[in-house]
Design an enzyme around this catalytic site. Structure first.
Site, PDB file in Angstrom:
ATOM      1  N   GLY A   5       0.664  -1.380  -0.004  1.00 21.75           N
ATOM      2  CA  GLY A   5      -0.110   0.154  -0.041  1.00 21.75           C
ATOM      3  C   GLY A   5       0.734   1.348  -0.094  1.00 21.75           C
ATOM      4  O   GLY A   5       1.949   1.335  -0.239  1.00 21.75           O
ATOM      5  N   HIS A  20       4.056   1.188  -8.035  1.00 21.79           N
ATOM      6  CA  HIS A  20       3.013   0.081  -7.836  1.00 21.79           C
ATOM      7  C   HIS A  20       2.044   0.188  -9.240  1.00 21.79           C
ATOM      8  O   HIS A  20       1.588  -0.853  -9.719  1.00 21.79           O
ATOM      9  CB  HIS A  20       2.140   0.438  -6.500  1.00 21.79           C
ATOM     10  CG  HIS A  20       2.873   0.394  -5.459  1.00 21.79           C
ATOM     11  ND1 HIS A  20       3.011   1.514  -4.302  1.00 21.79           N
ATOM     12  CD2 HIS A  20       3.518  -0.668  -4.774  1.00 21.79           C
ATOM     13  CE1 HIS A  20       3.691   0.954  -3.549  1.00 21.79           C
ATOM     14  NE2 HIS A  20       4.072  -0.199  -3.654  1.00 21.79           N
ATOM     15  N   ARG A  43       8.522   4.627   1.360  1.00 23.45           N
ATOM     16  CA  ARG A  43       9.368   5.272   2.512  1.00 23.45           C
ATOM     17  C   ARG A  43       9.974   6.431   2.003  1.00 23.45           C
ATOM     18  O   ARG A  43      10.513   7.338   2.931  1.00 23.45           O
ATOM     19  CB  ARG A  43      10.316   4.294   2.743  1.00 23.45           C
ATOM     20  CG  ARG A  43       9.812   2.939   3.525  1.00 23.45           C
ATOM     21  CD  ARG A  43      11.001   2.080   3.826  1.00 23.45           C
ATOM     22  NE  ARG A  43      10.412   0.961   4.768  1.00 23.45           N
ATOM     23  CZ  ARG A  43      10.358  -0.414   4.236  1.00 23.45           C
ATOM     24  NH1 ARG A  43      10.813  -0.728   3.147  1.00 23.45           N
ATOM     25  NH2 ARG A  43       9.954  -1.222   5.483  1.00 23.45           N
TER      26      ARG A  43
HETATM   27  P1  AMP Z   1       5.819  -2.656  -1.728  1.00 25.22           P
HETATM   28  O1  AMP Z   1       4.470  -1.916  -1.481  1.00 25.22           O
HETATM   29  O2  AMP Z   1       7.052  -1.666  -1.125  1.00 25.22           O
HETATM   30  O3  AMP Z   1       5.899  -3.969  -1.096  1.00 25.22           O
HETATM   31  O4  AMP Z   1       5.961  -3.228  -3.030  1.00 25.22           O
HETATM   32  C1  AMP Z   1       5.022  -3.604  -4.036  1.00 25.22           C
HETATM   33  C2  AMP Z   1       5.705  -3.943  -5.421  1.00 25.22           C
HETATM   34  O5  AMP Z   1       5.785  -2.772  -6.074  1.00 25.22           O
HETATM   35  C3  AMP Z   1       6.862  -4.709  -5.184  1.00 25.22           C
HETATM   36  O6  AMP Z   1       6.860  -5.616  -6.251  1.00 25.22           O
HETATM   37  C4  AMP Z   1       7.980  -3.749  -5.558  1.00 25.22           C
HETATM   38  O7  AMP Z   1       9.258  -4.084  -6.048  1.00 25.22           O
HETATM   39  C5  AMP Z   1       7.240  -2.899  -6.382  1.00 25.22           C
HETATM   40  N1  AMP Z   1       7.769  -1.431  -6.475  1.00 25.22           N
HETATM   41  C6  AMP Z   1       7.808  -0.497  -5.361  1.00 25.22           C
HETATM   42  N2  AMP Z   1       8.566   0.382  -5.742  1.00 25.22           N
HETATM   43  C7  AMP Z   1       8.795   0.360  -7.181  1.00 25.22           C
HETATM   44  C8  AMP Z   1       9.458   1.205  -8.302  1.00 25.22           C
HETATM   45  N3  AMP Z   1       9.923   2.512  -7.821  1.00 25.22           N
HETATM   46  N4  AMP Z   1       9.536   0.945  -9.398  1.00 25.22           N
HETATM   47  C9  AMP Z   1       9.250  -0.406  -9.668  1.00 25.22           C
HETATM   48  N5  AMP Z   1       8.424  -1.184  -8.751  1.00 25.22           N
HETATM   49  C10 AMP Z   1       8.230  -0.782  -7.667  1.00 25.22           C
END
Ligand code: AMP
Length: 291
Positions: free
Chosen positions: A31, A37, A187
């Site tokens: 989220g 995302h 973050r």
């Molecule tokens: P998270 O919410 O941080 O667990 O991320 C969920 C998904 O989004 C994971 O597969 C991450 O690698 C992807 N994600 C997060 N930030 C990025 C970004 N800047 N570029 C590409 N994918 C991302």
């Protein structure tokens, strides 16, 4: 878009979609959605009939001194964004819904975790594969989308899918960045103004490493030292947690730059730990189709 909070309801809908011959694209997230995302969601929208996105801050993948409690959350905005990007089902279970009892069985990742975040966050990837095993079953995912910003996660999830024969394909999506190169991350909101200005040097240091490899530098230690020095010279509000150069996706040490390698960095700022990486071949080029 339908918001679903119950495991049983999500699984019933997904099973019905599957029985009707629909291809299910699944994007797991924690989220506080941003363009990183939504890029994964858009890709799923293009390639699948049904798009399921999950939002679940998984306590199992946070260490005792990490930011589980204060991980940023904004359910209303997330629902709005998911709707805009044409998600069909937004799965938002509570912790109690996902983990109603103490576990009888735990999963442990054996390889690809003794470096990078696996080393500095013990147990993190065990928590990741545990929640994903549940989510892949609940959502009946045919295809699942992951960002290469978390390249170690991609390598571990690929191993999970292969080792346990999940009927799920993994697609790795390139990192989405801010205009100055900083990788988008939930973050990033925790950076103060000065830290935000300095954070762009993480990606710049990675670009210098790429250039060294283009210029035929084959010595991994030399490249790592360069990246570390660049970051330490430019970033005063953060401390380098690691800079590593390893084979990809095996994440083993290399003595010379051959085949695909990852150069990965983690920097701890006052309230946020940021990670970034590049994956390149021995010519400094981005390899075609990592998965
Ligand atoms: P998270 O919410 O941080 O667990 O991320 C969920 C998904 O989004 C994971 O597969 C991450 O690698 C992807 N994600 C997060 N930030 C990025 C970004 N800047 N570029 C590409 N994918 C991302």
């Amino acid at each position: 878009m339908q918001v679903i909070k119950k495991v049983s309801e999500m699984n019933q809908i997904a099973s019905q979609c599957k029985a009707a011959g629909k291809k299910i694209g699944f994007v797991p997230t924690m989220g506080y959605l941003h363009q990183g995302h939504t890029t994964l969601i858009d890709r799923a929208r293009q390639e699948a009939d049904i798009v399921i996105t999950s939002i679940f801050v998984n306590p199992l993948q946070f260490g005792p001194n990490e930011d589980f409690e204060r991980y940023p959350r904004d359910e209303v905005r997330d629902q709005e964004l998911a709707k805009q990007h044409q998600v069909d089902y937004l799965f938002m279970p509570t912790v109690e819904e996902m983990y109603p009892t103490d576990p009888n069985i735990s999963l442990h990742v054996e390889k690809r975790t003794d470096a990078l975040c696996g080393k500095s966050r013990p147990g993190h990837f065990d928590g990741v594969v545990t929640v994903l095993t549940k989510l892949f079953h609940i959502t009946c995912a045919d295809v699942t989308y992951f960002g290469l910003k978390d390249a170690q996660q991609v390598a571990v999830v690929h191993a999970l899918i292969t080792d346990f024969n999940f009927p799920t394909e993994i697609i790795a999506v390139p990192t989405v960045r801010e205009a100055d190169g900083l990788a988008k991350s939930s973050r990033n909101v925790y950076l103060n103004e000065q830290e935000r200005k300095e954070a762009k040097y993480i990606y710049q240091a990675l670009q210098t490493a790429r250039q060294l490899i283009v210029d035929d530098q084959k010595n991994p230690d030399m490249i790592v030292e360069n990246v570390k020095r660049d970051i330490e010279q430019q970033i005063h509000g953060g401390r380098v947690d690691y800079v590593e150069l390893l084979s990809y996706p095996y994440l083993t040490p290399v003595s010379s730059i051959e085949g695909n390698v990852i150069i990965a960095v983690a920097v701890q700022f006052s309230k946020a730990r940021l990670i970034d990486n590049i994956i390149i071949d021995e010519h400094g080029q981005t390899p075609e189709g990592i998965y």
